[in-house]
Design an enzyme around this catalytic site. Structure first.
Site, PDB file in Angstrom:
ATOM      1  N   LYS A  44     -41.680 -24.220  14.756  1.00  0.00           N
ATOM      2  CA  LYS A  44     -40.746 -23.323  15.465  1.00  0.00           C
ATOM      3  C   LYS A  44     -40.727 -21.939  14.796  1.00  0.00           C
ATOM      4  CE  LYS A  44     -37.378 -26.819  17.100  1.00  0.00           C
ATOM      5  NZ  LYS A  44     -36.033 -27.374  16.840  1.00  0.00           N
TER       6      LYS A  44
ATOM      7  N   GLY B  13     -32.908 -25.912  11.770  1.00  0.00           N
ATOM      8  CA  GLY B  13     -32.561 -24.504  11.967  1.00  0.00           C
ATOM      9  C   GLY B  13     -31.202 -24.168  11.354  1.00  0.00           C
TER      10      GLY B  13
ATOM     11  N   ARG C 111     -31.448 -39.142  12.602  1.00  0.00           N
ATOM     12  CA  ARG C 111     -30.255 -38.472  13.151  1.00  0.00           C
ATOM     13  C   ARG C 111     -29.317 -39.471  13.830  1.00  0.00           C
ATOM     14  NH1 ARG C 111     -32.744 -32.754  15.469  1.00  0.00           N
ATOM     15  NH2 ARG C 111     -32.428 -31.619  13.532  1.00  0.00           N
TER      16      ARG C 111
ATOM     17  N   GLY D 126     -35.304 -32.217  11.485  1.00  0.00           N
ATOM     18  CA  GLY D 126     -35.738 -33.457  12.133  1.00  0.00           C
ATOM     19  C   GLY D 126     -37.142 -33.857  11.695  1.00  0.00           C
TER      20      GLY D 126
HETATM   21  C1  3PG Z   1     -32.923 -29.165  15.877  1.00  0.00           C
HETATM   22  O1  3PG Z   1     -33.778 -30.006  16.156  1.00  0.00           O
HETATM   23  O2  3PG Z   1     -33.057 -28.353  14.934  1.00  0.00           O
HETATM   24  C2  3PG Z   1     -31.632 -29.143  16.641  1.00  0.00           C
HETATM   25  O3  3PG Z   1     -31.493 -30.295  17.403  1.00  0.00           O
HETATM   26  C3  3PG Z   1     -31.524 -27.894  17.482  1.00  0.00           C
HETATM   27  O4  3PG Z   1     -32.542 -27.850  18.441  1.00  0.00           O
HETATM   28  P1  3PG Z   1     -32.958 -26.452  19.077  1.00  0.00           P
HETATM   29  O5  3PG Z   1     -33.709 -25.688  18.005  1.00  0.00           O
HETATM   30  O6  3PG Z   1     -33.833 -26.779  20.267  1.00  0.00           O
HETATM   31  O7  3PG Z   1     -31.703 -25.729  19.474  1.00  0.00           O
HETATM   32 MG    MG Z   2     -36.104 -30.098  15.486  1.00  0.00          MG
END
Ligand code: 3PG
Ligand code: MG
Length: 402
Positions: free
Chosen positions: A200, A380, A39, A357
């Site tokens: 996540k 995301g 990134r 990422g």
């Molecule tokens: C990610 O890593 O997808 C972005 O930096 C957003 O991070 P977040 O899901 O904590 O908002």
């Molecule tokens: Mg991430």
């Protein structure tokens, strides 16, 4: 959404102007060291271009998920140091993104200078999209540039509210991401497979219903698979999962069935009692996951099945690793599928697009990033884009341009 109407900084006079750049410096860090700098590398050309044109460049970003107050673990300082190395020039650092510390750092910047401000999420106003917090940020700049496609799915002060306060533009990485994803995804060649994994779960799972309506195969791995397995009544021992989303997982399975989208889950898994490098691990059928162990990767049968599914698809969209790839030996599943996808892409049989990422870090670790058709920095945001949603960070820039 008329994406062609986005305003860019290309023809803008930035000389002597304070340009506030929203970047995504949210990179993986371990023991104070950046473990994957993708990134940062991707945002560097845009920052250098502004600096070379005589701007005073002020970089703002979030890092991790602190709860609206400073936490040493989430300081951007080590990330700013690494960014400085990649930029090949010193980078000033302010230990707060607003107030006196930020004001002083910005005031000391010369044209061509670059500063990074501390984590935006040390202030509650950031995630609340608070106009007052946005105003405190806006005071630091004359122009706002959003170059963080990967945070465009967040309506936060630094992605949304600030665009009401400063002349706002889309940065070069934002533009590159949008045009690359449009060219690959506007009319994807079918069948389309999506691979969704990662940890996540609660953030990503709401998007899978619509995604299932758009793709032909939905291959699920990582923590996401565990939640789906739970929804099927499979015992997953001590594995990471979000039991609160079992109902959502069931709805997704119903929706997928109704739309002839096949959901593919692992038939076998790699389990261990500890989540540690070199932990004793073994492969077992998913239905025999021991109660005192956790699933940390997909097994060889699962990979053979996933690879076979991919060999019959023309497009691959990938977000999220299949296992805890950052710890040896739990990267095998992710790396093997990545290599298979890369080989099919090179053979001209597959268009492969990956984002996120951790996904990018995994592709880098497997050594195949260059062999994918396109790799996005966004996780995301990439998923929401695939799902066909409007991203608030882009909507804000369009409103600012109109
Ligand atoms: C990610 O890593 O997808 C972005 O930096 C957003 O991070 P977040 O899901 O904590 O908002
Ligand atoms: Mg991430």
């Amino acid at each position: 959404m008329d994406l062609d109407s986005l305003k860019t900084t290309a023809c803008l006079d930035v000389k002597n102007k304070r340009v506030l750049v929203r970047a995504d410096l949210n990179v993986p860090v371990k023991d104070g060291k950046v473990t994957d700098a993708t990134r940062l590398e991707r945002v560097v050309p845009g920052l250098l271009d502004l600096a070379k044109r005589g701007a005073k460049v002020i970089v703002i970003s979030h890092f991790g998920r602190p709860k609206g107050a400073p936490e040493a673990e989430f300081s951007l300082k080590p990330v700013a140091d690494r960014l400085g190395q990649l930029l090949g020039r010193p980078v000033a650092f302010a230990d707060d993104c607003v107030g006196e510390a930020a004001r002083k750092t910005v005031a000391a910047l010369q044209p061509g200078g670059i500063a990074v401000l501390e984590n935006l999420r040390f202030h509650k106003g950031e995630e609340k999209n608070d106009p007052e917090f946005a105003a405190a940020l806006a005071k630091l700049g004359d122009i706002f540039v959003s170059d963080a496609f990967s945070t465009a799915h967040r309506a936060h002060a630094s992605t949304d509210a600030i665009t009401r306060l400063l002349p706002s533009y889309a940065g070069p990485l934002m533009m590159e991401e949008i045009s690359a994803l449009r060219s690959v995804l506007d009319k994807p060649k079918r069948p389309v497979a999506a691979v969704v994994g990662g940890a996540k779960v609660s953030t990503k799972i709401p998007f899978l219903t619509n995604l299932a309506a758009k793709v032909d195969k939905l291959i699920i791995g990582g923590g996401m698979a565990n939640t789906f397995l739970l929804a099927q009544g499979v015992s997953i021992g001590r594995s990471l999962a979000e039991p609160g989303f079992v109902g959502t997982a069931r709805e997704i399975m119903h929706a997928a069935k109704a739309r002839s989208c096949e959901i593919v889950l692992p038939a076998d898994v790699v389990v261990a009692a500890e989540f540690e490098a070199g932990a004793r691990s073994r492969v077992c059928p998913v239905l025999e996951t021991p109660p005192d162990q956790m699933i940390l990767d997909v097994g060889p049968k699962a990979i053979a099945h996933y690879t076979d599914v991919l060999s019959r698809c023309s497009t691959l969209l990938w977000n999220g690793p299949l296992g805890a790839f950052e710890i040896d030996p739990f990267g095998d599943g992710t790396f093997r599928l990545a290599r298979a996808a890369a080989a099919a892409t090179q053979a001209g049989k597959l268009t492969s697009v990956a984002g996120g990422g951790d996904t990018v870090a995994a592709l880098n670790a497997a050594g195949v990033t260059q062999q994918f058709s396109y790799v996005s920095t966004a996780g995301g945001a990439f998923l929401e884009w695939l799902e066909g949603r409007e991203l608030p960070g882009i909507t804000a820039l369009l409103r600012a341009a109109s």
